[in-house]
Design an enzyme around this catalytic site. Structure first.
Site, mmCIF file in Angstrom:
data_model
loop_
_atom_site.group_PDB
_atom_site.id
_atom_site.type_symbol
_atom_site.label_atom_id
_atom_site.label_comp_id
_atom_site.label_asym_id
_atom_site.label_seq_id
_atom_site.Cartn_x
_atom_site.Cartn_y
_atom_site.Cartn_z
ATOM 1 N N ASP A 1 0.792 -1.236 0.000
ATOM 2 C CA ASP A 1 0.000 0.000 0.000
ATOM 3 C C ASP A 1 0.820 1.278 0.000
ATOM 4 O O ASP A 1 0.447 2.270 0.622
ATOM 5 C CB ASP A 1 -0.964 0.000 1.191
ATOM 6 C CG ASP A 1 -1.926 -1.168 1.146
ATOM 7 O OD1 ASP A 1 -2.422 -1.460 0.037
ATOM 8 O OD2 ASP A 1 -2.176 -1.783 2.191
ATOM 9 N N TYR B 1 7.984 3.895 7.936
ATOM 10 C CA TYR B 1 8.777 4.701 7.012
ATOM 11 C C TYR B 1 7.925 5.757 6.317
ATOM 12 O O TYR B 1 6.727 5.564 6.091
ATOM 13 C CB TYR B 1 9.394 3.815 5.929
ATOM 14 C CG TYR B 1 10.777 3.326 6.268
ATOM 15 C CD1 TYR B 1 11.841 4.214 6.357
ATOM 16 C CD2 TYR B 1 11.021 1.983 6.491
ATOM 17 C CE1 TYR B 1 13.115 3.769 6.662
ATOM 18 C CE2 TYR B 1 12.289 1.527 6.798
ATOM 19 C CZ TYR B 1 13.333 2.423 6.879
ATOM 20 O OH TYR B 1 14.587 1.989 7.184
#
Length: 440
Positions: A122, A198
């Site tokens: 995603d 991240y």
């Protein structure tokens, strides 16, 4: 770094971050490509798309870049119909049909987990809102992303701005009477996408000298759930050695579909140089450079004195030389663990189904394979597509917390004979092309 105990755990973290973003009024999203640009003529006067999806910037040095953009449900930002027009050129010079990320592959050193961030986790869903301070002097465009996780699919997530990059050139010549120097200017286009812990900054720099630099920067946070270092070799984080962060790799791929001078029938060439020690009577070693025409698909490796270029089949500069772009790899740590990461550059024959370097979705031909290495099977190159692989081995450090400084990886393509002289040449030096003698 991210949660690596299981895929389920990582997905749960990503969902939790999205809920937190909603609570603060931010949005994230993804979906299929929107506002597909119409087909363009070979040398358009402007990017062939509606104003909402057009990027056009004339830099202070006189160079104009034009392109269209769209947002893909897996790749994120896609730039299309990219053209370059330096001062003195009567019309735009087409460079690329499209430029996009091709995958971000993240394997962990302990062998317990690996991620394919674009097709499996995603990446595009995590498009982040940008504050005005993150796009100084520029414009933040709104990206409408269908199938968003959020009620509002509109994300203020695409920054276009300009910036200086330092000296473009400096020349004093034989006397101190005159110094020629100029600061280089860039068009900067970027987005930020959140995947787990991240945040990836996908940056495209379009320079006024015709070069294009593509970078991915990883920032955000180290995952506290990952401080067990299950391989026993992780780097200690914090006091003592009780918390160890598992090392991992980031293997970033880009996909470039060239269309120099508006034609996809480009030629690929590889250059290799050999240095030989001096023989009797020679004052220095000699260097011989050879050209190899690449007529079939290629899985190539960077090495000293090797480079590649994409050559226009139709366009020449004012000196009569074929226009081309040279591929300039950035620093890389090549990951040998997977077949598709074993080479630095792949050149494949165009196939509309071949979109991601690994875990490629879609219903391609039977037996076609799901990764770029499988597509290099001897086809003749009549419409070459370049896949660039740049790796980074992330061994965490104390300074990575908190937040984690950006670590960059990327490469460039540089014009070679696109113009007859430096496109930033001062007018009073424009006569000095090729063999010349000082004026009396």
């Amino acid at each position: 770094m991210r949660v690596n105990s299981s895929i389920k755990a990582r997905t749960r973290v990503a969902a939790g971050l999205t809920v937190a973003a909603l609570a603060t009024g931010a949005t994230a999203g993804a979906g299929p490509a929107t506002a597909q640009p119409k087909a363009a003529p070979a040398a358009p006067p402007a990017a062939d798309c509606s104003a909402a999806y057009r990027i056009e910037q004339k830099l202070s040095s006189g160079t104009t870049w034009r392109m269209c953009w769209r947002y893909d449900g897996k790749a994120g930002l896609v730039l299309e119909k990219i053209s370059y027009q330096p001062k003195g050129e009567p019309k735009p010079i087409r460079v690329l049909n499209s430029a996009r990320l091709g995958q971000i592959h993240v394997p962990y050193d302990d062998g317990n987990i690996e991620y394919d961030d674009l097709t499996g986790f995603d990446f595009a869903q995590g498009l982040m809102n940008l504050a005005p301070s993150e796009c100084p002097g520029g414009t933040i465009k709104t990206v409408k992303v269908p199938d968003s996780w959020n009620d509002d699919p509109n994300v203020k997530g695409l920054c276009t701005t300009t910036r200086s990059r330092g000296h473009a050139y400096r020349m004093q010549g034989d006397t101190a009477n005159k110094v020629f120097q100029a600061e280089g200017k860039d068009l900067l286009v970027y987005t930020v996408n959140q995947v787990g812990w991240y945040e990836y900054m996908t940056e495209w720099r379009f320079q006024d000298d015709g070069a294009i630099t593509m970078n991915v920067g990883a920032t955000g946070s180290l995952s506290w759930d990952d401080y067990d270092a299950g391989d026993g070799r992780g780097w200690p984080i914090g006091k003592g050695a009780s918390a160890k962060s598992t090392s991992h790799s980031h293997n970033a791929f880009w996909r470039l579909d060239f269309a120099l001078d508006g034609s996809t029938k480009n030629r690929v060439e590889q250059y290799d140089s050999t240095v030989t020690a001096p023989v009797r009577g020679q004052r220095a070693p000699t260097t011989k450079t050879t050209r190899t025409k690449v007529g079939k698909e290629l899985a190539g490796d960077s090495k000293n004195y090797r480079w590649w270029r994409m050559v226009s089949a139709t366009g020449k500069n004012k000196d009569g030389h074929a226009r081309s772009y040279e591929i300039v790899p950035g620093p890389t740590t090549k990951y040998p663990g997977r077949s598709y990461t074993k080479h630095d550059v792949y050149v494949t024959q165009y196939n509309k189904c071949e979109l991601f370097a690994s875990h490629n979705p879609g219903n391609c031909a039977a037996g076609a394979g799901k990764s770029v290495d499988k597509w290099v099977n001897g086809q003749a190159l009549t419409h070459p597509v370049v896949w660039m692989n740049i790796g980074f081995h992330h061994i965490a450090r104390d300074e990575d917390q908190q937040p984690m400084p950006v670590h960059w990886q990327g490469f460039s393509i540089a014009p070679r004979d696109v113009t007859a002289m430096n496109p930033l040449t001062p007018a009073e030096l424009g006569w000095q092309n090729g063999h010349w003698q000082p004026r009396g």
